[in-house]
Motif scaffolding. Structure first.
Motif, PDB file in Angstrom:
ATOM      1  N   VAL A  39      -0.940 -47.253 -35.887  1.00 20.65           N
ATOM      2  CA  VAL A  39      -1.162 -46.543 -36.906  1.00 20.65           C
ATOM      3  C   VAL A  39      -2.803 -45.894 -36.070  1.00 20.65           C
ATOM      4  O   VAL A  39      -2.521 -44.394 -36.189  1.00 20.65           O
ATOM      5  CB  VAL A  39      -2.549 -47.177 -38.584  1.00 20.65           C
ATOM      6  CG1 VAL A  39      -3.070 -46.496 -39.204  1.00 20.65           C
ATOM      7  CG2 VAL A  39      -0.916 -47.096 -38.978  1.00 20.65           C
ATOM      8  N   GLY A  42      -2.029 -42.923 -34.486  1.00 15.59           N
ATOM      9  CA  GLY A  42      -1.268 -41.195 -35.203  1.00 15.59           C
ATOM     10  C   GLY A  42       0.084 -41.909 -35.881  1.00 15.59           C
ATOM     11  O   GLY A  42       0.721 -40.125 -36.145  1.00 15.59           O
ATOM     12  N   ALA A  43       0.623 -43.191 -35.201  1.00 18.12           N
ATOM     13  CA  ALA A  43       2.198 -42.494 -35.483  1.00 18.12           C
ATOM     14  C   ALA A  43       1.892 -42.514 -37.114  1.00 18.12           C
ATOM     15  O   ALA A  43       1.719 -43.443 -38.583  1.00 18.12           O
ATOM     16  CB  ALA A  43       2.769 -44.091 -35.717  1.00 18.12           C
ATOM     17  N   SER A  44       3.369 -42.136 -37.583  1.00 15.51           N
ATOM     18  CA  SER A  44       3.814 -41.957 -39.250  1.00 15.51           C
ATOM     19  C   SER A  44       4.007 -43.371 -39.217  1.00 15.51           C
ATOM     20  O   SER A  44       5.207 -44.082 -38.841  1.00 15.51           O
ATOM     21  CB  SER A  44       4.776 -41.242 -39.496  1.00 15.51           C
ATOM     22  OG  SER A  44       6.043 -41.131 -38.584  1.00 15.51           O
ATOM     23  N   ASN A  45       4.540 -43.911 -41.186  1.00 15.76           N
ATOM     24  CA  ASN A  45       5.533 -44.373 -41.315  1.00 15.76           C
ATOM     25  C   ASN A  45       6.167 -44.758 -41.308  1.00 15.76           C
ATOM     26  O   ASN A  45       6.797 -45.963 -40.682  1.00 15.76           O
ATOM     27  CB  ASN A  45       5.018 -45.395 -42.900  1.00 15.76           C
ATOM     28  CG  ASN A  45       3.679 -45.184 -43.353  1.00 15.76           C
ATOM     29  OD1 ASN A  45       3.221 -45.523 -42.794  1.00 15.76           O
ATOM     30  ND2 ASN A  45       3.805 -45.296 -44.452  1.00 15.76           N
ATOM     31  N   ALA A  46       6.885 -44.084 -40.524  1.00 16.53           N
ATOM     32  CA  ALA A  46       8.601 -44.280 -40.056  1.00 16.53           C
ATOM     33  C   ALA A  46       8.419 -44.294 -38.796  1.00 16.53           C
ATOM     34  O   ALA A  46       9.626 -45.323 -38.313  1.00 16.53           O
ATOM     35  CB  ALA A  46       9.288 -42.301 -40.653  1.00 16.53           C
ATOM     36  N   ASP A  47       7.868 -43.532 -37.807  1.00 18.47           N
ATOM     37  CA  ASP A  47       7.889 -43.687 -36.901  1.00 18.47           C
ATOM     38  C   ASP A  47       7.282 -45.532 -36.278  1.00 18.47           C
ATOM     39  O   ASP A  47       7.780 -45.075 -35.515  1.00 18.47           O
ATOM     40  CB  ASP A  47       6.755 -42.533 -36.018  1.00 18.47           C
ATOM     41  CG  ASP A  47       6.832 -41.322 -35.838  1.00 18.47           C
ATOM     42  OD1 ASP A  47       8.283 -41.001 -35.887  1.00 18.47           O
ATOM     43  OD2 ASP A  47       5.904 -40.778 -35.558  1.00 18.47           O
ATOM     44  N   ILE A  48       6.555 -45.614 -37.112  1.00 20.81           N
ATOM     45  CA  ILE A  48       6.367 -47.327 -37.100  1.00 20.81           C
ATOM     46  C   ILE A  48       7.638 -47.871 -37.508  1.00 20.81           C
ATOM     47  O   ILE A  48       7.949 -48.842 -36.326  1.00 20.81           O
ATOM     48  CB  ILE A  48       5.252 -47.802 -38.164  1.00 20.81           C
ATOM     49  CG1 ILE A  48       3.639 -46.669 -37.627  1.00 20.81           C
ATOM     50  CG2 ILE A  48       4.542 -49.468 -38.097  1.00 20.81           C
ATOM     51  CD1 ILE A  48       2.661 -47.470 -38.251  1.00 20.81           C
ATOM     52  N   VAL A  56      10.471 -49.048 -43.452  1.00 21.07           N
ATOM     53  CA  VAL A  56       9.114 -47.869 -44.205  1.00 21.07           C
ATOM     54  C   VAL A  56       8.392 -49.187 -45.283  1.00 21.07           C
ATOM     55  O   VAL A  56       7.268 -49.231 -44.871  1.00 21.07           O
ATOM     56  CB  VAL A  56      10.394 -46.450 -44.308  1.00 21.07           C
ATOM     57  CG1 VAL A  56       8.528 -46.036 -45.325  1.00 21.07           C
ATOM     58  CG2 VAL A  56      10.293 -45.786 -43.952  1.00 21.07           C
ATOM     59  N   LYS A  60       4.718 -49.765 -45.259  1.00 22.47           N
ATOM     60  CA  LYS A  60       4.058 -50.064 -45.643  1.00 22.47           C
ATOM     61  C   LYS A  60       2.913 -50.562 -46.643  1.00 22.47           C
ATOM     62  O   LYS A  60       1.726 -50.709 -47.212  1.00 22.47           O
ATOM     63  CB  LYS A  60       4.371 -48.681 -47.439  1.00 22.47           C
ATOM     64  CG  LYS A  60       5.426 -47.361 -46.710  1.00 22.47           C
ATOM     65  CD  LYS A  60       5.211 -46.732 -48.186  1.00 22.47           C
ATOM     66  CE  LYS A  60       6.769 -45.549 -47.820  1.00 22.47           C
ATOM     67  NZ  LYS A  60       6.344 -44.533 -49.125  1.00 22.47           N
ATOM     68  N   ASN A  74      -8.245 -46.065 -46.036  1.00 16.34           N
ATOM     69  CA  ASN A  74      -7.306 -45.137 -46.093  1.00 16.34           C
ATOM     70  C   ASN A  74      -7.085 -45.611 -43.905  1.00 16.34           C
ATOM     71  O   ASN A  74      -7.679 -46.424 -43.775  1.00 16.34           O
ATOM     72  CB  ASN A  74      -7.644 -43.674 -45.990  1.00 16.34           C
ATOM     73  CG  ASN A  74      -8.848 -43.412 -44.697  1.00 16.34           C
ATOM     74  OD1 ASN A  74      -9.059 -43.708 -44.215  1.00 16.34           O
ATOM     75  ND2 ASN A  74     -10.364 -42.705 -45.352  1.00 16.34           N
ATOM     76  N   ARG A  75      -6.288 -44.400 -44.215  1.00 13.99           N
ATOM     77  CA  ARG A  75      -5.597 -44.759 -42.883  1.00 13.99           C
ATOM     78  C   ARG A  75      -6.918 -44.177 -41.223  1.00 13.99           C
ATOM     79  O   ARG A  75      -6.521 -44.825 -40.025  1.00 13.99           O
ATOM     80  CB  ARG A  75      -4.328 -44.641 -42.188  1.00 13.99           C
ATOM     81  CG  ARG A  75      -2.917 -44.549 -43.447  1.00 13.99           C
ATOM     82  CD  ARG A  75      -2.295 -43.626 -42.941  1.00 13.99           C
ATOM     83  NE  ARG A  75      -1.406 -43.873 -41.629  1.00 13.99           N
ATOM     84  CZ  ARG A  75      -0.275 -44.516 -41.753  1.00 13.99           C
ATOM     85  NH1 ARG A  75       0.257 -44.958 -42.120  1.00 13.99           N
ATOM     86  NH2 ARG A  75       0.664 -44.103 -39.887  1.00 13.99           N
TER      87      ARG A  75
END
Length: 91
Positions: A39, A42-48, A56, A60, A74-75
């Motif tokens: 996080v 800056g990675a998205s949930n899908a990337d992580i 995913v 989450k 928040n993130r």
């Protein structure tokens, strides 16, 4: 003079901020810490999810637990804490 000596010796406000951030992150499990660092990058949930071989939905859930455990909203706050702890430099 004392402040200058502390900064040169590795102390000072930046050192204190890092120590406090690391202390807060100690309450996370290993996987939660990995997600928090992702996080922070800056990675998205899908990337992580792809990077850590998780669904995913699991990412989450980890993010939600991190927010709860660290009392964050928040993130961006996760990212700032990970940055302050110096964990983004380890990669």
């Amino acid at each position: 003079t004392q402040q200058l000596i502390s900064q040169v010796a590795g102390g000072g406000p930046e050192h204190d901020r890092k120590r406090r951030a690391l202390g807060r992150l100690e309450g996370l499990g290993d996987r939660e810490r990995e997600v928090a660092v992702a996080v922070g990058r800056g990675a998205s949930n899908a990337d992580i999810a792809a990077e850590l071989y998780l669904s995913v939905a699991t990412v989450k859930a980890h993010v939600s637990r991190i927010l709860t455990k660290l009392d964050l909203n928040n993130r961006v706050q996760i990212a700032l804490l990970v940055h302050d702890a110096g964990l983004l430099n380890e990669e």
